[in-house]
Motif scaffolding. Structure first.
Motif, short mmCIF file in Angstrom:
data_model
loop_
_atom_site.label_atom_id
_atom_site.label_comp_id
_atom_site.label_asym_id
_atom_site.label_seq_id
_atom_site.Cartn_x
_atom_site.Cartn_y
_atom_site.Cartn_z
N THR A 81 6.19 -34.65 27.07
CA THR A 81 6.84 -34.03 25.68
C THR A 81 5.80 -33.90 24.59
O THR A 81 5.96 -33.49 23.75
CB THR A 81 8.11 -34.98 25.13
OG1 THR A 81 7.58 -36.24 25.07
CG2 THR A 81 9.26 -34.88 26.49
N TYR A 118 9.29 -13.48 27.15
CA TYR A 118 9.76 -14.49 28.25
C TYR A 118 10.60 -13.75 29.10
O TYR A 118 11.55 -13.17 28.49
CB TYR A 118 10.43 -15.61 27.47
CG TYR A 118 9.39 -15.98 26.54
CD1 TYR A 118 8.75 -17.34 26.64
CD2 TYR A 118 9.52 -15.89 25.06
CE1 TYR A 118 7.57 -17.94 25.76
CE2 TYR A 118 8.73 -16.56 24.11
CZ TYR A 118 7.91 -17.54 24.55
OH TYR A 118 7.15 -18.07 23.58
N ALA A 167 4.34 -20.99 25.47
CA ALA A 167 5.27 -20.82 26.56
C ALA A 167 6.25 -22.30 26.58
O ALA A 167 7.36 -21.90 27.22
CB ALA A 167 4.18 -21.31 28.17
N ARG A 168 5.94 -23.33 25.77
CA ARG A 168 6.54 -24.61 25.89
C ARG A 168 7.16 -24.94 24.68
O ARG A 168 6.37 -26.03 24.24
CB ARG A 168 6.10 -25.52 27.04
CG ARG A 168 6.13 -25.19 28.57
CD ARG A 168 7.04 -24.93 29.08
NE ARG A 168 8.18 -26.48 29.18
CZ ARG A 168 7.79 -27.27 29.97
NH1 ARG A 168 6.94 -27.19 31.12
NH2 ARG A 168 8.55 -28.52 29.94
N ASP A 201 9.40 -27.06 23.78
CA ASP A 201 9.86 -28.21 24.10
C ASP A 201 8.90 -29.38 24.19
O ASP A 201 9.31 -30.47 24.32
CB ASP A 201 10.80 -28.37 25.38
CG ASP A 201 10.06 -28.21 26.56
OD1 ASP A 201 9.25 -27.10 26.56
OD2 ASP A 201 10.53 -28.68 27.80
N VAL A 202 7.69 -28.79 24.28
CA VAL A 202 6.70 -30.20 24.37
C VAL A 202 5.61 -29.89 22.98
O VAL A 202 5.45 -28.90 22.51
CB VAL A 202 5.67 -29.71 25.34
CG1 VAL A 202 4.53 -30.64 25.47
CG2 VAL A 202 6.62 -29.68 26.62
N GLU A 211 -1.30 -28.00 32.56
CA GLU A 211 0.15 -27.54 33.46
C GLU A 211 0.60 -28.51 34.31
O GLU A 211 1.66 -28.80 34.71
CB GLU A 211 -0.08 -26.34 34.40
CG GLU A 211 -0.36 -24.98 33.71
CD GLU A 211 -0.82 -23.85 34.46
OE1 GLU A 211 -1.18 -23.97 35.92
OE2 GLU A 211 -0.44 -22.74 34.22
N LEU A 239 2.60 -30.72 32.29
CA LEU A 239 3.92 -30.25 31.86
C LEU A 239 4.61 -30.41 33.18
O LEU A 239 5.94 -30.74 33.21
CB LEU A 239 3.69 -28.56 31.77
CG LEU A 239 3.15 -28.09 30.29
CD1 LEU A 239 3.06 -26.55 30.34
CD2 LEU A 239 3.83 -28.83 29.27
N LYS A 278 7.31 -30.36 18.63
CA LYS A 278 8.23 -29.72 19.49
C LYS A 278 9.27 -28.67 18.41
O LYS A 278 9.27 -29.06 17.43
CB LYS A 278 9.25 -30.68 20.02
CG LYS A 278 8.56 -31.50 21.14
CD LYS A 278 9.76 -32.23 22.03
CE LYS A 278 10.62 -33.56 21.33
NZ LYS A 278 11.27 -33.82 22.10
N GLY A 320 8.36 -19.46 32.33
CA GLY A 320 7.34 -20.35 31.93
C GLY A 320 6.01 -20.30 32.30
O GLY A 320 5.17 -20.97 31.55
N ARG A 321 5.52 -19.29 33.03
CA ARG A 321 4.32 -19.35 33.40
C ARG A 321 3.65 -18.00 32.79
O ARG A 321 4.09 -16.96 32.97
CB ARG A 321 4.06 -19.07 34.94
CG ARG A 321 2.70 -19.02 35.62
CD ARG A 321 2.78 -18.65 37.02
NE ARG A 321 3.75 -19.43 37.90
CZ ARG A 321 3.34 -20.62 38.37
NH1 ARG A 321 2.11 -21.17 38.16
NH2 ARG A 321 4.23 -21.32 39.17
#
Length: 597
Positions: free
Chosen positions: A42, A288, A179-180, A182-183, A34, A37, A199, A257-258
């Motif tokens: 990325t 989400y 959750a992400r 984009d990473v 976290e 992030l 990604k 996002g959590r």
């Protein structure tokens, strides 16, 4: 003997804090990732040994930490994410307490290496060192944690086996990867690659990531949707009721996002599935929720797993209504509602299914199961099984426009239980009783909604002892209760009297019903107890009023049932959560007979 008050050593303070933040290796990974992030990474690369007990290394390509801030990063309550109360009330970052790194460093051998973006030199700081030392390191940060709980043996004894600890750690990282999108995430254990996911931009790549993390079966058996209302935006994938689980092990919910575990959220989702889920089963979902940061408080517990919504009832009702509608709108692909149907209560774009308006109002509810039969689109045959069996069934109709309905056209009836139909994909098998039961049930519910809920005065009013708070709550909710067919008055500061119940619930345990209803109102701000109880009655009526096994149907009657399935909400499951039909594609049928090999 007097006990003097004294300040605790900083190391002991950090170890006490570690008891809340650091439960096991998985907790360490959550906090460190976290942080990555929040630093704009990325790529997050996680390498662990012996389930994380021996070593955990988290490397990212984020903003990095300057030389002057390295020591500060390992000190208690030092953070770059919050500077004022206003920041705290509108948190957008994953971390903000400034407790994680010093807590982890107090119970392990920690090394911090980092290089700021745009800076030539990287620096290294060991947990017990004072000054950073130069080191070769790319832009970003690496946190190396070794020998977790080496200096707190009592805590170390509570750790489980390497296999168990790694399972928890892996689950946390998979959830963070959900959750992400984009990473990019990478996980290695004991030198072996566990998963690596790039990604994911766009729906296809996101579904590919979910398939890698949760299995392709989840994507194949889920509904994707997006919906926005009242400043709330909900999106994601919910599993079809037939894809339910024996455990609540595939439930992933994210707020801004959590990843969170919240009783209000779980209750709302469970309610949305209440009409279609088999008893004792659990739904699967990846959801989400996005809302203004000021409307959700993440500062409830050091682990930040729990949140508190400032408008809990609004969030609960929004989740329930949105998911309830998405499940209701699920039809065989390509199915459409009747032209005279009313518009949907809420709108949701769903991938892979047709989002259609609800059915038109059904005829009024009658007193007996037999009287419902006249409301159906198709009639039960009067002929007996023996007389039907001697008649030749006509061939399946050929549509004038060449289009085949989603469930196709009936071919035959198997043992008086299943309808076999042919569609564009292959073979459809329908449990005719289960399907007709759902159709009947949904029409009874719509009829009830159209009439309103009628109440029946009790010959002998029932008094109920409750808390003064519940009395006040009941009085504040009198209009709501009356709309549900329930008439309640106050007798005393801690006593209610029940004067009327919904007609369909005649003979029900009035006291238990009211107690459960008030408990729901106290906990969740809303209750579906009465509607659930009434739906149970309607479900029983629908079951007894539906076509039974061993009844022979003509081809036209089978086709009428297929069309009703296509146009009925929640028609994929009967009232008890069992599937009503299944599809066997030509590919699957070919495999059974080894064709094409």
């Amino acid at each position: 003997m007097t006990h003097r008050i004294h300040a605790l050593p900083s190391q002991l303070i950090n170890q006490i804090a570690a008891g809340e933040v650091v439960e096991r290796p998985a907790s360490v990974i959550k906090e460190l990732v976290e942080n990555s992030l929040d630093a704009g990474a990325t790529l997050v690369d996680v390498d662990v040994a012996q389930g994380g007990i021996k070593r955990m290394r988290v490397r990212d390509d984020g903003l990095g930490i300057s030389r002057d801030d390295l020591a500060l990063a390992l000190s208690r309550h030092a953070t770059s994410k919050v500077t004022s109360l206003e920041d705290l009330e509108g948190i957008r970052s994953m971390g903000f307490r400034g407790e994680a790194l010093p807590s982890i460093a107090s119970v392990s051998r920690l090394t911090l290496m980092s290089r700021e973006r745009g800076v030539d030199q990287a620096w290294r700081l060991d947990g017990d060192a004072v000054d950073p030392a130069p080191v070769a390191h790319p832009e970003g940060t690496t946190v190396d944690v070794q020998d977790l709980f080496y200096n707190t043996p009592a805590r170390r004894k509570f750790l489980k086996t390497e296999k168990t600890e790694f399972r928890h750690l892996e689950l946390v990282l998979r959830r963070l990867a959900l959750a992400r999108f984009d990473v990019a995430f990478k996980l290695q254990h004991n030198g072996k690659l566990v998963f690596s996911t790039p990604k994911a931009d766009g729906v296809q790549k996101r579904e590919a990531r979910i398939a890698e993390l949760l299995g392709q079966n989840f994507i194949d058996n889920s509904l994707r949707f997006e919906h926005e209302a009242a400043g709330l935006y909900l999106s994601g994938w919910i599993g079809l009721p037939a894809f339910s689980r024996s455990q609540a092990d595939m439930q992933h919910f994210f707020v801004n996002g959590r990843m969170v575990r919240d009783k209000l959220v779980t209750h709302a989702i469970r309610q949305a599935y209440q009409d279609v889920l088999y008893h004792g089963r659990h739904p699967a979902y990846v959801l989400y929720l996005e809302l203004a940061p000021q409307l959700v408080d993440a500062n409830v517990h050091p682990t930040k797993h729990e949140v508190r919504f400032r408008e809990g009832r609004l969030v609960h009702d929004y989740l329930f209504r949105t998911l309830h509608q998405v499940l209701a709108d699920a039809r065989p692909e390509g199915a459409v509602a009747p032209l005279d149907a009313a518009p949907p209560v809420t709108s949701a774009g769903v991938s892979g299914i047709a989002v259609t308006p609800g059915m038109a109002a059904a005829p009024a509810v009658k007193e007996s199961a037999e009287s419902y039969q006249s409301a159906f689109h198709w009639q039960m045959p009067a002929a007996t099984a023996s007389s039907r069996s001697t008649q030749r069934q006509p061939p399946a109709p050929v549509p004038e426009n060449g289009e085949i309905p989603p469930l196709g056209f009936a071919l035959a009836q198997l043992h008086g239980v299943y309808i076999l139909a042919q569609n564009a994909a292959g073979l459809v098998v329908v449990d005719m009783h289960a399907a007709h039961e759902r159709i009947t049930y949904e029409r009874l519910k719509q009829s009830l909604e159209g009439q309103g809920i009628r109440s029946q005065p009790l010959l002998v009013p029932v008094s109920v002892k409750v808390s003064p708070r519940e009395v006040q709550l009941a009085m504040d909710s009198r209009d709501l209760l009356q709309n549900l067919g329930l008439e309640i008055d106050q007798l005393d500061k801690d006593t209610l009297v029940i004067r009327a119940l919904p007609t369909l619930l005649e003979g029900a345990d009035a006291e238990s019903l009211v107690r459960d209803l008030l408990a729901d109102l106290v906990t969740h701000g809303s209750s579906e107890r009465i509607r659930q109880a009434m739906n149970e009655v309607l479900s029983t009526v629908a079951c007894h009023g539906s076509v039974r096994a061993n009844r022979r149907l003509a081809i036209e009657e089978m086709n009428a049932l297929l069309r009703d399935i296509e146009n009925t909400e929640r028609s994929g499951q009967c009232n008890h959560g069992r599937p009503t039909w299944t599809q066997l594609s030509m590919t699957e049928l070919d495999k059974l007979f080894m064709r094409g090999r």
